[in-house]
Enzyme design. Structure first.
Site, PDB file in Angstrom:
ATOM      1  N   ASP A 197       0.841  -1.195   0.000  1.00  0.00           N
ATOM      2  CA  ASP A 197       0.000   0.000   0.000  1.00  0.00           C
ATOM      3  C   ASP A 197       0.880   1.250   0.000  1.00  0.00           C
ATOM      4  O   ASP A 197       1.808   1.360   0.808  1.00  0.00           O
ATOM      5  CB  ASP A 197      -0.841  -0.060   1.291  1.00  0.00           C
ATOM      6  CG  ASP A 197      -1.911   1.002   1.336  1.00  0.00           C
ATOM      7  OD1 ASP A 197      -1.807   2.007   0.611  1.00  0.00           O
ATOM      8  OD2 ASP A 197      -2.857   0.815   2.122  1.00  0.00           O
TER       9      ASP A 197
ATOM     10  N   TYR B 167     -13.189  12.557  -9.672  1.00  0.00           N
ATOM     11  CA  TYR B 167     -11.901  12.083 -10.169  1.00  0.00           C
ATOM     12  C   TYR B 167     -10.978  13.280 -10.456  1.00  0.00           C
ATOM     13  O   TYR B 167      -9.857  13.360  -9.948  1.00  0.00           O
ATOM     14  CB  TYR B 167     -12.112  11.225 -11.428  1.00  0.00           C
ATOM     15  CG  TYR B 167     -10.847  10.936 -12.175  1.00  0.00           C
ATOM     16  CD1 TYR B 167      -9.763  10.344 -11.534  1.00  0.00           C
ATOM     17  CD2 TYR B 167     -10.714  11.276 -13.528  1.00  0.00           C
ATOM     18  CE1 TYR B 167      -8.580  10.092 -12.222  1.00  0.00           C
ATOM     19  CE2 TYR B 167      -9.552  11.021 -14.214  1.00  0.00           C
ATOM     20  CZ  TYR B 167      -8.483  10.435 -13.559  1.00  0.00           C
ATOM     21  OH  TYR B 167      -7.318  10.203 -14.238  1.00  0.00           O
TER      22      TYR B 167
END
Ligand code: UDP
Length: 328
Positions: free
Chosen positions: A53, A143
């Site tokens: 991650d 986005y």
């Protein structure tokens, strides 16, 4: 130079890893495989792949320090307009919160160079076309808003901490590695060209055209499609420029030519020699009518030149890759 590529198992990330390796960089990929493709590690054996991650400070700090990483190229993010409209929290969490955790690790480790995978979605509905970098920034979907938020953070980190960054604002990435190693493998697939090619292969019943009442000559949205290998090459140029002392900046990447949804469909019919069903549907939320780039700045300042600018060539490379996947 040793570099880290976040999201290097994804579509644009993997093509950039290939170009970086070709240019002689040592590449560590960090990807959590939430959207990426595990097979990329096998296809690009010269790169080192770490599945993890970007917000894992211990992991990222350890990799940056132990490998002497001098640049981070940050691709790991979510990038589907419709999904971002439906679930903005998901986009803020991944693209902003996790992105900032990565940026903090970069600052702490003293990594000097940073290349950011940004988007034309930061501009929103164009008030002038072609869109240049000084166009107003009014994203029409989460986005674009999350990508802009990260760009702003970079600007302030640059001013205060001396981080040397370049943000590359992509228009519509498309096509596949002309050498046939890599391609576009999103699951589920939402992007126009792969969707059309899946229909040409008979893997989909029909192609839906989202909106036929836009203020464009044929009523469908116009986009500026750019070959993914041309995009990847721009990242190598940007990195070389930063290392040579080029100041931080923001650059568009497009072919400066628009194609409507109907033109993409017609070109795909011609390139593939296949016919397929097309159905007209309602507009998709968050889509601007026209997005066409001015790429003058990156051409003039960094000497970028696209090699695969023609839409038929872009579709042809994608088609060859798709066909090979189906045959394999
Ligand atoms: N589009 C479409 N049918 C599809 C996928 C996309 O009509 O199955 C349209 C979409 O509305 C947009 C254009 O094609 O106008 C490009 O969409 P894509 O998702 O490929 O990229 P985006 O512009 O959203 O980054």
């Amino acid at each position: 130079m040793q570099v880290m590529v976040t999201g290097g198992a994804g579509y644009i990330g993997s093509h950039t890893v290939k170009e970086l390796l070709r240019a002689g960089y040592g590449v560590t990929v960090l990807d959590d495989l939430s959207r990426g493709n595990r097979a990329v590690a096998r296809l690009l054996p010269q790169a080192e792949f770490v599945w993890g991650d970007i917000a894992d400070r211990e992991l990222v700090g350890g990799l940056l320090g132990s490998r002497g990483i001098a640049a981070v190229l940050h691709f790991a993010a979510l990038s589907i307009v419709g999904e971002s409209v439906a679930d903005p929290a998901l986009y803020y969490r991944n693209n902003v919160v996790k992105g900032l955790a990565l940026l903090e690790a970069v600052r702490e480790a003293g990594v000097p160079y940073f290349i950011f995978s940004s988007t034309a979605a930061v501009y929103g509905e164009p008030v002038q076309v072609p869109v240049a970098e000084d166009h107003p920034l009014v994203p029409t979907n989460p986005y674009g808003a999350t990508k802009l938020a990260f760009e702003e953070a970079l600007r302030w980190y640059g001013a205060a901490y001396g981080l040397r960054y370049i943000s590359l604002r992509y228009f519509n990435a498309a096509g596949a590695d002309p050498e046939g190693v890599l391609g576009e493998d999103h699951r589920p697939e939402t992007h126009l060209i792969p969707v059309v090619l899946q229909a040409a292969l008979g893997l989909r019943e029909a192609v839906a055209v989202f909106g036929t009442d836009y203020p464009t000559p044929d009523g469908t949205c116009i986009r500026d499609y750019i070959h993914v290998t041309d995009l990847a090459a721009a990242h190598v140029l940007a990195l070389e420029a930063l290392a040579a002392g080029h100041p931080p900046g923001v650059y568009n990447l497009g072919n400066e030519r628009g194609a409507s949804v109907r033109e993409v469909i017609e070109t795909a019919r011609r390139v593939t020699g296949q016919d397929f069903r097309v159905v007209e549907e309602a507009r998709r939320p968050g889509d601007p009518a026209v997005l066409v780039a001015s790429s003058q700045r990156i051409k003039e300042e960094l000497g970028w030149r696209p090699c695969y600018g023609d839409l038929a060539t872009i579709i042809q490379t994608a088609w060859e890759w798709y066909r090979r996947q189906v045959e394999a």
